[in-house]
Design a protein around this motif. Structure first.
Motif, PDB file in Angstrom:
ATOM      1  N   LEU A  27       0.911  -1.266   0.045  1.00  0.00           N
ATOM      2  CA  LEU A  27       0.096   0.059   0.035  1.00  0.00           C
ATOM      3  C   LEU A  27       0.707   1.328   0.122  1.00  0.00           C
ATOM      4  CD1 LEU A  27      -2.799  -0.936   2.402  1.00  0.00           C
ATOM      5  CD2 LEU A  27      -3.008  -0.946  -0.244  1.00  0.00           C
ATOM      6  N   LEU A  28       2.074   1.177   0.614  1.00  0.00           N
ATOM      7  CA  LEU A  28       2.991   2.437   0.495  1.00  0.00           C
ATOM      8  C   LEU A  28       3.291   2.639  -0.480  1.00  0.00           C
ATOM      9  CD1 LEU A  28       4.927   1.868   3.807  1.00  0.00           C
ATOM     10  CD2 LEU A  28       2.899   3.214   3.641  1.00  0.00           C
ATOM     11  N   CYS A  29       3.709   1.525  -1.489  1.00  0.00           N
ATOM     12  CA  CYS A  29       3.877   1.589  -3.073  1.00  0.00           C
ATOM     13  C   CYS A  29       3.024   2.314  -3.830  1.00  0.00           C
ATOM     14  CB  CYS A  29       4.401   0.231  -3.522  1.00  0.00           C
ATOM     15  SG  CYS A  29       5.964  -0.671  -3.044  1.00  0.00           S
ATOM     16  N   ILE A  30       1.518   2.186  -3.340  1.00  0.00           N
ATOM     17  CA  ILE A  30       0.669   2.751  -4.175  1.00  0.00           C
ATOM     18  C   ILE A  30       0.396   4.165  -3.777  1.00  0.00           C
ATOM     19  CG2 ILE A  30      -1.912   2.747  -4.571  1.00  0.00           C
ATOM     20  CD1 ILE A  30      -0.396   0.435  -5.887  1.00  0.00           C
ATOM     21  N   GLY A  31       0.726   4.266  -2.342  1.00  0.00           N
ATOM     22  CA  GLY A  31       0.446   5.846  -1.667  1.00  0.00           C
ATOM     23  C   GLY A  31       1.494   6.763  -2.317  1.00  0.00           C
ATOM     24  N   GLY A  32       2.481   6.584  -2.514  1.00  0.00           N
ATOM     25  CA  GLY A  32       3.364   7.487  -3.042  1.00  0.00           C
ATOM     26  C   GLY A  32       3.192   8.120  -4.276  1.00  0.00           C
ATOM     27  N   PRO A  33       2.637   7.347  -5.460  1.00  0.00           N
ATOM     28  CA  PRO A  33       2.044   7.960  -6.751  1.00  0.00           C
ATOM     29  C   PRO A  33       0.930   8.720  -6.506  1.00  0.00           C
ATOM     30  CG  PRO A  33       3.105   5.862  -6.890  1.00  0.00           C
ATOM     31  CD  PRO A  33       3.079   5.990  -5.444  1.00  0.00           C
ATOM     32  N   GLY A  38      -1.538  14.192  -6.498  1.00  0.00           N
ATOM     33  CA  GLY A  38      -2.156  15.633  -6.047  1.00  0.00           C
ATOM     34  C   GLY A  38      -3.521  14.999  -5.175  1.00  0.00           C
ATOM     35  N   HIS A  39      -3.356  13.898  -4.622  1.00  0.00           N
ATOM     36  CA  HIS A  39      -4.614  13.155  -3.941  1.00  0.00           C
ATOM     37  C   HIS A  39      -4.382  13.262  -2.443  1.00  0.00           C
ATOM     38  CE1 HIS A  39      -6.687  11.526  -7.436  1.00  0.00           C
ATOM     39  NE2 HIS A  39      -5.497  11.044  -7.899  1.00  0.00           N
ATOM     40  N   SER A  40      -5.423  13.453  -1.675  1.00  0.00           N
ATOM     41  CA  SER A  40      -5.437  13.393  -0.312  1.00  0.00           C
ATOM     42  C   SER A  40      -5.411  12.013   0.176  1.00  0.00           C
ATOM     43  CB  SER A  40      -6.253  14.306   0.509  1.00  0.00           C
ATOM     44  OG  SER A  40      -6.237  14.235   1.754  1.00  0.00           O
ATOM     45  N   VAL A  41      -4.130  11.439   0.844  1.00  0.00           N
ATOM     46  CA  VAL A  41      -4.190   9.871   0.997  1.00  0.00           C
ATOM     47  C   VAL A  41      -3.823   9.902   2.437  1.00  0.00           C
ATOM     48  CG1 VAL A  41      -3.160   7.780   0.319  1.00  0.00           C
ATOM     49  CG2 VAL A  41      -3.395   9.801  -1.275  1.00  0.00           C
ATOM     50  N   ASN A  42      -4.659   8.875   3.046  1.00  0.00           N
ATOM     51  CA  ASN A  42      -4.184   8.143   4.639  1.00  0.00           C
ATOM     52  C   ASN A  42      -4.431   6.826   4.637  1.00  0.00           C
ATOM     53  OD1 ASN A  42      -7.261   8.206   4.828  1.00  0.00           O
ATOM     54  ND2 ASN A  42      -6.755   7.806   7.047  1.00  0.00           N
ATOM     55  N   LEU A  43      -3.614   6.353   5.395  1.00  0.00           N
ATOM     56  CA  LEU A  43      -3.649   4.679   5.650  1.00  0.00           C
ATOM     57  C   LEU A  43      -4.104   4.399   6.855  1.00  0.00           C
ATOM     58  CD1 LEU A  43      -1.030   2.486   4.208  1.00  0.00           C
ATOM     59  CD2 LEU A  43      -1.474   2.232   6.532  1.00  0.00           C
ATOM     60  N   ILE A  44      -4.873   3.378   6.929  1.00  0.00           N
ATOM     61  CA  ILE A  44      -5.359   2.646   8.007  1.00  0.00           C
ATOM     62  C   ILE A  44      -4.775   1.087   8.116  1.00  0.00           C
ATOM     63  CG2 ILE A  44      -7.407   1.663   9.342  1.00  0.00           C
ATOM     64  CD1 ILE A  44      -8.991   3.856   7.943  1.00  0.00           C
ATOM     65  N   GLU A 128       1.101   0.475  -8.940  1.00  0.00           N
ATOM     66  CA  GLU A 128       1.898   2.021  -9.057  1.00  0.00           C
ATOM     67  C   GLU A 128       1.210   2.807  -9.975  1.00  0.00           C
ATOM     68  OE1 GLU A 128       5.105  -0.493  -7.163  1.00  0.00           O
ATOM     69  OE2 GLU A 128       3.625  -0.885  -8.586  1.00  0.00           O
ATOM     70  N   MET A 129       1.186   2.532 -11.258  1.00  0.00           N
ATOM     71  CA  MET A 129       0.981   3.181 -12.539  1.00  0.00           C
ATOM     72  C   MET A 129      -0.720   3.210 -12.628  1.00  0.00           C
ATOM     73  SD  MET A 129       4.047   2.539 -15.196  1.00  0.00           S
ATOM     74  CE  MET A 129       3.453   0.657 -15.658  1.00  0.00           C
ATOM     75  N   THR A 130      -1.219   1.911 -12.394  1.00  0.00           N
ATOM     76  CA  THR A 130      -2.736   1.727 -12.585  1.00  0.00           C
ATOM     77  C   THR A 130      -3.559   2.523 -11.659  1.00  0.00           C
ATOM     78  OG1 THR A 130      -2.211  -0.429 -13.306  1.00  0.00           O
ATOM     79  CG2 THR A 130      -4.441   0.035 -12.696  1.00  0.00           C
ATOM     80  N   ALA A 131      -3.202   2.734 -10.214  1.00  0.00           N
ATOM     81  CA  ALA A 131      -3.844   3.388  -9.466  1.00  0.00           C
ATOM     82  C   ALA A 131      -4.380   4.725  -9.519  1.00  0.00           C
ATOM     83  CB  ALA A 131      -3.436   3.173  -8.014  1.00  0.00           C
ATOM     84  N   PRO A 132      -3.163   5.609 -10.014  1.00  0.00           N
ATOM     85  CA  PRO A 132      -3.551   6.987 -10.347  1.00  0.00           C
ATOM     86  C   PRO A 132      -4.328   7.305 -11.637  1.00  0.00           C
ATOM     87  CG  PRO A 132      -1.100   6.779  -9.646  1.00  0.00           C
ATOM     88  CD  PRO A 132      -1.545   5.347  -9.930  1.00  0.00           C
ATOM     89  N   ALA A 170      11.007   4.605 -10.391  1.00  0.00           N
ATOM     90  CA  ALA A 170      10.277   5.763 -10.961  1.00  0.00           C
ATOM     91  C   ALA A 170       9.160   6.065  -9.802  1.00  0.00           C
ATOM     92  CB  ALA A 170       9.750   5.170 -12.347  1.00  0.00           C
ATOM     93  N   ASN A 171       8.428   5.158  -9.109  1.00  0.00           N
ATOM     94  CA  ASN A 171       7.676   5.590  -8.190  1.00  0.00           C
ATOM     95  C   ASN A 171       8.333   5.649  -6.843  1.00  0.00           C
ATOM     96  OD1 ASN A 171       5.365   5.715 -10.426  1.00  0.00           O
ATOM     97  ND2 ASN A 171       6.223   3.746 -10.548  1.00  0.00           N
ATOM     98  N   ARG A 172       8.020   6.395  -5.967  1.00  0.00           N
ATOM     99  CA  ARG A 172       8.457   6.768  -4.806  1.00  0.00           C
ATOM    100  C   ARG A 172       7.641   5.762  -3.621  1.00  0.00           C
ATOM    101  NH1 ARG A 172       6.512   9.906  -0.926  1.00  0.00           N
ATOM    102  NH2 ARG A 172       4.851  11.309  -1.580  1.00  0.00           N
ATOM    103  N   ILE A 173       7.952   5.529  -2.830  1.00  0.00           N
ATOM    104  CA  ILE A 173       7.314   4.788  -1.474  1.00  0.00           C
ATOM    105  C   ILE A 173       6.793   5.855  -0.761  1.00  0.00           C
ATOM    106  CG2 ILE A 173       7.337   3.264   0.185  1.00  0.00           C
ATOM    107  CD1 ILE A 173       9.836   2.053  -1.347  1.00  0.00           C
TER     108      ILE A 173
END
Length: 501
Positions: A27-33, A38-44, A128-132, A170-173
């Protein structure tokens, strides 16, 4: 867009017993991108505690999300929990989009969409690329987004497979999404999960990961070492658990990483998994492993019978397995060896032989796993006629026996496995290494593993006595008769080289 990433609680014995918790790396790999888009992201992270369903729902409501993205590294065994949580989330937040990713849903997307109306979209493969792209297209026509599945006209529909991430740097954590001080491992050390590489070039027939990543790739060795050093200097990280299937695949890249870690000169310990063949290959540079911080490597022996190794295309040998254990010990590195049981041809004599061979191997630590059928692996075709003895997917975590061994009743397989583990861990040599080893780092690691193992064994015995295992329907009848496509990501197109005129 307001996005909540949800890491559901895991019920497997191994996750619950150590009372320690690693950050949800996927999830951290998804969260960085997503943050960078420009999204507001939080993790539970509901695995901490673990949180109850009521606590999870309250936390999600408080985050006021427009989309909830759910994922778990142990996706098969976590799937029933995901379905239950998704249903409850949709009941209280009907307008929230629920997106689900992981290995299990990547392959079983049609069944998941049919059986769980609360889940709106499934991300298949790497995210990483698909989620955004998906977040930007929510509420629009999703057919142009590769690597997803959703309902089209009420029927599950999958778009073309997404290309795999070629550049892992290419995609930060999104490390800022977690409080690293809440995560520990290895007896309380501040710890994180990371990946130097993805995939594995080897063709073990039962592996549920080899097709998910499609091809082996690695990060830039110098950048990877620099990120580890930054985590230590910024957050006090003391231990990195490599989630790679086989980080040492490329001798050149792995040597470059070792040199970079040595140059960073940070007191970070590294644990991970590799193959005995690679340890033997690197016998002349194993001193660099230890100098770079490597303190333990897990090696899968997958049975000590040469015929079994050949049948599952493991590609190993008993001679190299034993040599690798000895080489690691000589360089101050712990050898954690797994042995797999549950293959069709096994008899009581085979388990006795496994015990004898493991005693000769003399590993520092030992761990058992059960052969588990996955519908997208070649192993599925070989076992789909065998009967299921545990139909609860929450127990499909490699630590529970889920398919019968025709020649040995389930209770006796369990006793053999526990006998092998106890005999190996209670040997005088093992006890000496746990309590009297002259190296304090190795002594701490051995003592921690022994203490954890005692708790796990007691819990496993309790779990076994509570749950009756009776042979039921076949694997094929339970999962479906047809094998699924193994590659979750699009295979790279091969370019034809132009010959000389």
């Amino acid at each position: 867009m307001r996005i909540t990433l949800l890491h559901p609680p895991h019920t497997s014995i191994g996750s619950r017993i150590p009372r320690e918790n690693l950050p949800p790396f996927g999830l951290l790999c998804i969260g960085g991108p997503l943050i960078d888009a420009g999204h507001s992201v939080n993790l539970i992270n509901a695995d901490i505690g673990p949180m109850t369903s009521a606590q999870i729902i309250t936390a999600i409501i408080d985050s006021a999300p427009e989309a909830v993205l759910i994922g778990h590294s142990g996706s098969t065994s976590a799937h029933p929990v995901v379905v239950r949580l998704a249903t409850r989330i949709k009941a209280v937040l009907p307008d929230v989009a629920i997106i689900y990713g992981g290995v299990w849903p990547s392959y079983h997307w049609a069944e998941v969409l049919n059986e769980c109306p609360a889940i709106d979209v499934i991300v298949r493969g790497e995210g990483e690329m698909t989620a955004p792209k998906l977040m930007a297209a929510l509420g629009q026509d999703l057919r142009r987004i590769n690597g997803i599945a959703y309902r089209r006209g009420g029927t599950p529909y999958a778009t073309a497979s997404a290309p795999m991430v070629q550049d892992l740097d290419a995609n930060r954590i999104g490390w800022e999404l977690v409080d690293i001080t809440q995560h520990g491992y290895w007896g309380g050390k501040r710890s994180v999960i990371m990946q130097f590489s993805r995939g594995c070039p080897h063709l073990c027939t039962y592996c549920g990961q080899r097709g998910f990543w499609t091809r082996w790739r690695h990060r830039d060795p110098v950048k990877f070492a620099a990120e580890i050093a930054w985590l230590h200097r910024t957050y006090g990280v003391e231990l990195v658990n490599l989630a790679d299937e086989n980080p040492t695949t490329s001798p050149k890249a792995w040597r470059a990483f070792l040199d970079a870690m040595i140059a960073e000169n940070v007191p970070v310990q590294i644990i991970g998994s590799t193959r005995a063949d690679d340890i033997v290959r690197d016998k002349d540079i194993l001193h660099l492993y230890r100098k770079a911080g490597v303190i333990r490597f897990l090696m899968g022996l997958e049975g000590t019978d040469e015929a079994t190794l050949e049948a599952v295309k493991k590609g190993g040998s008993r001679a190299k397995d034993r040599q690798a254990i000895q080489l690691l010990r000589a360089h101050g590195i712990i050898g954690l060896c797994t042995f797999a049981v549950g293959f069709e041809e096994e008899t009581d004599r085979d388990y006795w032989r496994i015990l004898k061979h493991l005693l000769v191997y003399d590993p520092d630590q030992i761990m058992s796993v059960y052969a588990t059928p996955h519908r997208w692996t070649p192993f599925f075709d070989k076992v789909k006629h065998r009967r299921i003895i545990d139909a609860d997917l929450r127990n499909w975590d490699y630590k529970h026996q889920v398919i019968e061994v025709p020649a040995v009743p389930a209770w006796r397989v369990f006793l053999w496995v526990k006998l092998i583990e106890i005999c190996l861990q209670a040997r005088p040599k093992a006890l000496y290494r746990s309590y009297l080893h002259p190296d304090p780092d190795l002594r701490h690691a051995m003592r921690w593993y022994t203490a954890m193992g005692r708790r796990v064994v007691l819990r496993e015995i309790y779990h076994w006595l509570r749950h009756k295992r009776r042979p039921g329907i076949s694997v094929g009848a339970f999962l479906g008769q047809d094998r699924l496509e193994e590659h979750a990501l699009a295979l790279p197109q091969k370019t034809k080289s132009r010959g000389r005129v």
